[in-house]
Enzyme design. Sequence first.
Site, mmCIF file in Angstrom:
data_model
loop_
_atom_site.group_PDB
_atom_site.id
_atom_site.type_symbol
_atom_site.label_atom_id
_atom_site.label_comp_id
_atom_site.label_asym_id
_atom_site.label_seq_id
_atom_site.Cartn_x
_atom_site.Cartn_y
_atom_site.Cartn_z
ATOM 1 N N ALA A 30 45.403 19.252 -124.055
ATOM 2 C CA ALA A 30 46.423 19.676 -124.967
ATOM 3 C C ALA A 30 45.954 19.535 -126.205
ATOM 4 C CB ALA A 30 47.525 18.883 -124.716
ATOM 5 N N GLY B 67 44.441 11.818 -116.832
ATOM 6 C CA GLY B 67 44.926 10.627 -117.665
ATOM 7 C C GLY B 67 45.368 11.400 -118.980
ATOM 8 N N GLY B 68 45.832 10.693 -119.851
ATOM 9 C CA GLY B 68 46.378 11.241 -121.253
ATOM 10 C C GLY B 68 46.933 12.757 -121.110
ATOM 11 N N ASP B 69 46.111 13.526 -121.852
ATOM 12 C CA ASP B 69 46.481 14.840 -121.909
ATOM 13 C C ASP B 69 45.337 15.813 -121.095
ATOM 14 O OD1 ASP B 69 44.895 14.211 -123.931
ATOM 15 O OD2 ASP B 69 45.349 16.013 -125.287
ATOM 16 N N GLU B 70 44.513 15.170 -120.417
ATOM 17 C CA GLU B 70 43.454 15.780 -119.651
ATOM 18 C C GLU B 70 43.916 16.321 -118.327
ATOM 19 O OE1 GLU B 70 40.403 13.013 -119.976
ATOM 20 O OE2 GLU B 70 39.891 13.568 -121.893
#
Length: 306
Positions: free
Chosen positions: A173, A213-216
């Site tokens: 993102a 994980g995160g925006d991945e």
Amino acid sequence: MSKRALIKRLTAREQMLALAMINATDSILSFDRDWICRWAGGASLSLLGVANENLPTQRLCNILETNNREVVTLMETFFSGDQYAAILEIAAPHTQDTTIELNFRKVFDAGTVAGAIVTIHDVTQRKLKEDDIARQSESDPMTGLLNRAGFQRRINALINAEHADFSLAYIDADHFKDINDHYGHEAGDTVLKTIAARISHQTRASDIVSRFGGDEFVLAITKNQKDAAATLDRIVHAIHDEPIALDTGETVQISISCGVAPYSVGVSVESLLRQADSALYEAKKAGRNRTCEVSSVIVSPQTPAT
């Protein structure tokens, strides 16, 4: 009197055995060395779809209505091998979505293997619980997508299949940290859930969609590279063209950057991820909100742009 007492005890034991069989939740079958059923008791009708009185003289594979390779192999090797017992799980005949466990035990007569007792037990509920635990361990709790472990299992199965044809995409993102900083982490969670839903809507059941994980996000698109790029282009537009509504009543517009690399035989998943990550880095350098194919960049590990 002793003989009468013995007959009385035997009769009582037979009655107890018959009562136990009537109330048994398992099916218990006796087979000779040719796998011909000689005796049957218990819940055969509900588990196998055949009443006990109709089972003798039938072969095991006919009773189970299966050519399951594991069952056939066991029938071929069980009596000649050293194993005393074996356990198999298969789909139940006549009953949809039911899993049965076959428990094999050798029967001896004067030290010689005479046949086998097979106990059949319904393990559907246990299997469902095990599958549910496995799904939970492989799922991202926020988005419902596969997590890294789930992705690894699915991608390994895809690579091990014959004629594997897919492309691996790395999605990130754009400026996601700014959303968390400005609107808060709850808004960030809403954005991630929306991205996950829109990605899923643009992909097929055969594709592998995961959140690392995160925006991945990482996708395995089971098409050639040209079609994979078209799929990613649709995803880019689906995410950017419609603002995301937050619980506060505000809306945010988000975009993503994608890097895609085609699979070829002998290339490891780790290498594909590095290639896709390199293409993702190029997409960010080129202005974000786009897809970059690995063929257009020099493939080498890069530090991802933020």
